[in-house]
Design a protein around this motif. Sequence first.
Motif, short mmCIF file in Angstrom:
data_model
loop_
_atom_site.label_atom_id
_atom_site.label_comp_id
_atom_site.label_asym_id
_atom_site.label_seq_id
_atom_site.Cartn_x
_atom_site.Cartn_y
_atom_site.Cartn_z
N LEU A 213 0.82 -1.28 0.11
CA LEU A 213 -0.27 0.17 -0.09
C LEU A 213 0.84 1.74 -0.04
CD1 LEU A 213 -3.04 -0.91 3.00
CD2 LEU A 213 -3.02 -0.92 -0.06
N VAL A 214 1.64 1.78 0.52
CA VAL A 214 2.74 2.31 1.04
C VAL A 214 3.45 2.43 -0.57
CG1 VAL A 214 5.03 3.60 1.64
CG2 VAL A 214 3.25 2.08 3.33
N LEU A 215 4.08 1.66 -1.06
CA LEU A 215 4.52 1.85 -2.54
C LEU A 215 4.15 1.99 -3.45
CD1 LEU A 215 6.93 -1.74 -2.32
CD2 LEU A 215 7.69 1.22 -2.25
N VAL A 216 2.56 1.30 -3.00
CA VAL A 216 0.99 1.90 -4.46
C VAL A 216 1.03 3.32 -4.07
CG1 VAL A 216 -0.86 2.30 -5.17
CG2 VAL A 216 0.44 -0.10 -5.34
N SER A 217 1.20 4.20 -2.80
CA SER A 217 1.49 5.65 -2.66
C SER A 217 2.17 6.25 -3.41
CB SER A 217 1.15 5.60 -0.71
OG SER A 217 1.64 5.33 -0.62
N SER A 218 3.57 5.17 -3.28
CA SER A 218 4.88 6.21 -3.41
C SER A 218 5.41 6.79 -5.34
CB SER A 218 5.69 6.23 -3.08
OG SER A 218 5.78 5.86 -1.15
N TRP A 219 4.64 5.47 -5.41
CA TRP A 219 4.72 5.69 -6.72
C TRP A 219 3.80 5.95 -7.81
CZ3 TRP A 219 7.35 -0.23 -6.92
CH2 TRP A 219 8.86 0.47 -6.44
N ALA A 220 2.53 5.39 -7.12
CA ALA A 220 0.99 5.65 -8.87
C ALA A 220 1.22 7.28 -8.87
CB ALA A 220 -0.24 5.11 -7.46
N GLY A 221 1.46 6.81 -10.17
CA GLY A 221 1.40 8.60 -10.82
C GLY A 221 2.54 9.19 -10.63
N VAL A 222 3.11 8.49 -10.45
CA VAL A 222 4.76 9.44 -9.84
C VAL A 222 5.50 8.83 -11.50
CG1 VAL A 222 6.38 10.24 -7.85
CG2 VAL A 222 3.76 10.27 -7.75
N ALA A 223 6.16 7.62 -10.12
CA ALA A 223 6.98 6.75 -11.19
C ALA A 223 6.48 5.64 -11.95
CB ALA A 223 7.84 6.02 -10.03
N TYR A 224 4.94 5.50 -11.82
CA TYR A 224 4.83 4.53 -12.59
C TYR A 224 3.10 4.76 -13.05
CZ TYR A 224 8.35 1.88 -11.45
OH TYR A 224 10.10 0.76 -10.72
N ALA A 225 2.50 4.90 -14.44
CA ALA A 225 1.28 5.22 -14.73
C ALA A 225 0.35 4.15 -13.30
CB ALA A 225 0.54 4.35 -15.60
N TRP A 226 -0.73 4.63 -13.46
CA TRP A 226 -2.06 4.06 -12.57
C TRP A 226 -1.77 3.27 -12.68
CZ3 TRP A 226 -3.18 5.17 -7.52
CH2 TRP A 226 -3.51 6.71 -6.57
N GLY A 227 -2.33 2.39 -14.23
CA GLY A 227 -2.60 1.21 -14.71
C GLY A 227 -1.86 0.47 -15.04
N SER A 228 -0.29 0.98 -15.06
CA SER A 228 0.52 0.26 -14.98
C SER A 228 0.73 -0.76 -14.20
CB SER A 228 2.18 0.74 -15.03
OG SER A 228 2.13 1.03 -12.90
N PRO A 229 1.37 -2.53 -14.71
CA PRO A 229 1.34 -3.66 -14.37
C PRO A 229 2.08 -3.15 -12.93
CG PRO A 229 2.52 -3.80 -17.06
CD PRO A 229 2.37 -2.35 -16.32
N VAL A 230 3.13 -2.50 -12.63
CA VAL A 230 3.83 -2.57 -11.23
C VAL A 230 2.87 -2.44 -10.58
CG1 VAL A 230 5.42 -1.21 -10.19
CG2 VAL A 230 5.83 -2.22 -12.25
N VAL A 231 1.88 -0.92 -10.59
CA VAL A 231 1.42 -0.67 -9.20
C VAL A 231 -0.19 -1.53 -9.79
CG1 VAL A 231 -0.93 1.21 -9.25
CG2 VAL A 231 1.60 1.69 -10.03
N VAL A 232 -0.76 -2.21 -10.14
CA VAL A 232 -1.79 -3.35 -10.76
C VAL A 232 -1.26 -4.38 -9.94
CG1 VAL A 232 -3.39 -4.56 -11.55
CG2 VAL A 232 -2.50 -2.25 -12.97
N GLY A 233 -0.11 -5.02 -10.23
CA GLY A 233 0.56 -5.75 -9.32
C GLY A 233 0.44 -5.48 -7.98
N LEU A 234 0.72 -4.50 -7.43
CA LEU A 234 1.28 -4.38 -5.65
C LEU A 234 -0.53 -4.76 -5.26
CD1 LEU A 234 3.81 -1.26 -6.11
CD2 LEU A 234 4.39 -4.14 -5.05
N GLY A 235 -1.30 -3.56 -6.41
CA GLY A 235 -2.64 -3.73 -6.21
C GLY A 235 -3.48 -5.05 -5.74
N ALA A 236 -2.71 -5.54 -6.03
CA ALA A 236 -3.11 -7.35 -7.08
C ALA A 236 -2.46 -7.95 -4.84
CB ALA A 236 -3.27 -8.09 -7.79
N ALA A 237 -0.93 -7.82 -5.26
CA ALA A 237 -0.63 -8.66 -3.97
C ALA A 237 -0.92 -8.41 -2.65
CB ALA A 237 0.90 -8.35 -3.84
N ALA A 238 -1.90 -7.06 -2.87
CA ALA A 238 -1.88 -6.16 -1.32
C ALA A 238 -3.29 -6.58 -0.76
CB ALA A 238 -2.55 -4.65 -1.42
N ILE A 239 -4.14 -7.37 -1.84
CA ILE A 239 -5.69 -8.20 -1.97
C ILE A 239 -5.62 -9.41 -1.36
CG2 ILE A 239 -7.38 -8.82 -2.69
CD1 ILE A 239 -7.48 -6.23 -4.96
N VAL A 240 -4.10 -10.09 -2.18
CA VAL A 240 -4.40 -11.35 -1.65
C VAL A 240 -3.59 -11.78 -0.57
CG1 VAL A 240 -2.75 -13.89 -1.66
CG2 VAL A 240 -3.52 -12.35 -4.01
#
Length: 512
Positions: A213-240
């Motif tokens: 969650l912290v990495l999503v908040s730090s990277w999304a829209g800054v280092a990576y686009a919100w729909g990028s594989p990295v951000v989506v993957g982190l979100g999915a990993a958080a749910i799991v």
Amino acid sequence: MVNAGTRRQGVALPLVAVALAQFLAMVDLNITATAMPAIVGEFGRLDLFAWVTTGAVLASTVTTPLYGKLSDVLGRKQVFILALALLTAGSVLCALAQSMPQLVLFRIVQGVGAGGLMVSAMAIYAELLSPEQRMRYQIWFATTLNASAAISPFLGGLITDWINWRWTFWLTVPVALISVALIARTRLLPRPETRVRIDYLGAALLGGVCTCLVLVSSWAGVAYAWGSPVVVGLGAAAIVLVIAWLRVERRAEQPIIPLRLFRDPVLVVANVQGFVTGLTMFAAVTFLPLLMVARGESATGAGLALMPLTAGSLIVSLGLSSFMARAGRPQLFAVLGGVLLTGGLVALAVAEGAAMLAGALVFGVGLALIFQVYSVAVMNHAPRRDLGSAIGLQSLSRQLGGTLGLAALSGAFQARLGAELAARVPEDQLTRAVTAAGDPETVSALPEALRTAVTGGYGSALTLVLLAAAVCAGVGLLATLLLKLPTPPKKGSDHDRVHPGRPAAHHEGGRG
């Protein structure tokens, strides 16, 4: 058995120790902001400079729940000293760092210590003070946080300019030694006699959730686009990881956060408000100066716009704590705080000039009321066996509210700003306007027509963000109205008070 007179005399030293440690934790997390240009100038590696702050915040967030549980089973004083030792060790290592990667790594050590200090400090307050004292003595916590947050950047810049950036870290050592010496003398924080196994698997899974969650908040829209594989993957990993954590906690003998805490309406609303206060505080501190610049203020004037917010918090901390303790009406002050918080954000969004500054003052008062009322509510209401876990959960809610809420609002701001600039700026000037919008000094150098279009778009986007924060504050107010706080225990009540020499309550299983 320690008699009441001895107890009263012995409370002062550990309270001073805790206040000093809280000061250190907040200062060490924030002091590098003004020292970063000097650090980057010495080490280079601009690509890593953001991790000097992100690493410390991430470590603090991830370890918060574990410290809460450790303080329940190992003892408040022991965990406090451990966290203070880690913070001090991290500070010394930061002062000796020879490269940017080393500094990032050592800042993570600092963050691990800082997270533990914030939780164990609150738990020590709850242990040392009776229910009727907690509201009055909450001034220690609120005033220390306000003062340390306000002076950290100034202190970092002053030390960097007059001595060297490394001394921003050496500063920790003497204060930490004083704090340890004071807390070590108290006998009012006995170790629990019950020994239990710590839920390390649950702690690791929850830490993984927080990391994602912290990495999503730090990277999304800054280092990576919100729909990028990295951000989506982190979100999915958080749910799991959340699903796995819930399964583990249901079976754990001593879960890192007992799930029974989520069935207590008082603790539920306290954590909702923790998330809301974290979100709204970071939103105001981040976006209010930008809004002032967009309306024509200088950078200095924009910074001064935060002063009424701090003054509002100090009004509650220094002027109203005793009255709130005597009144014994936490629900009334909680509702009042929610109304002021929401109204203050609306005023910040739509008002100008003196009315905006008045809105900042109102917002600060509302924020401090909610913070104080619900911090004390958790201390008074949580079962003693779960006190550290409950305080750790509330602290985690604030941290996640700040990081995730700020990330979402920043994304909304960028999207709205792009749309506003596209509507206001001629197509052949759009690239120049978008580039300038990120730097107020560059905006001031634009031609007048283009500058007016950019500042207008900037102001419109920031107004939307602050109104969105006001909606979140309104949701918190609704939760306050639906889930009412009970009247605190009367003077002389034994509700969850700590009696030196009395064994801790028997620890129950994780199913609650």
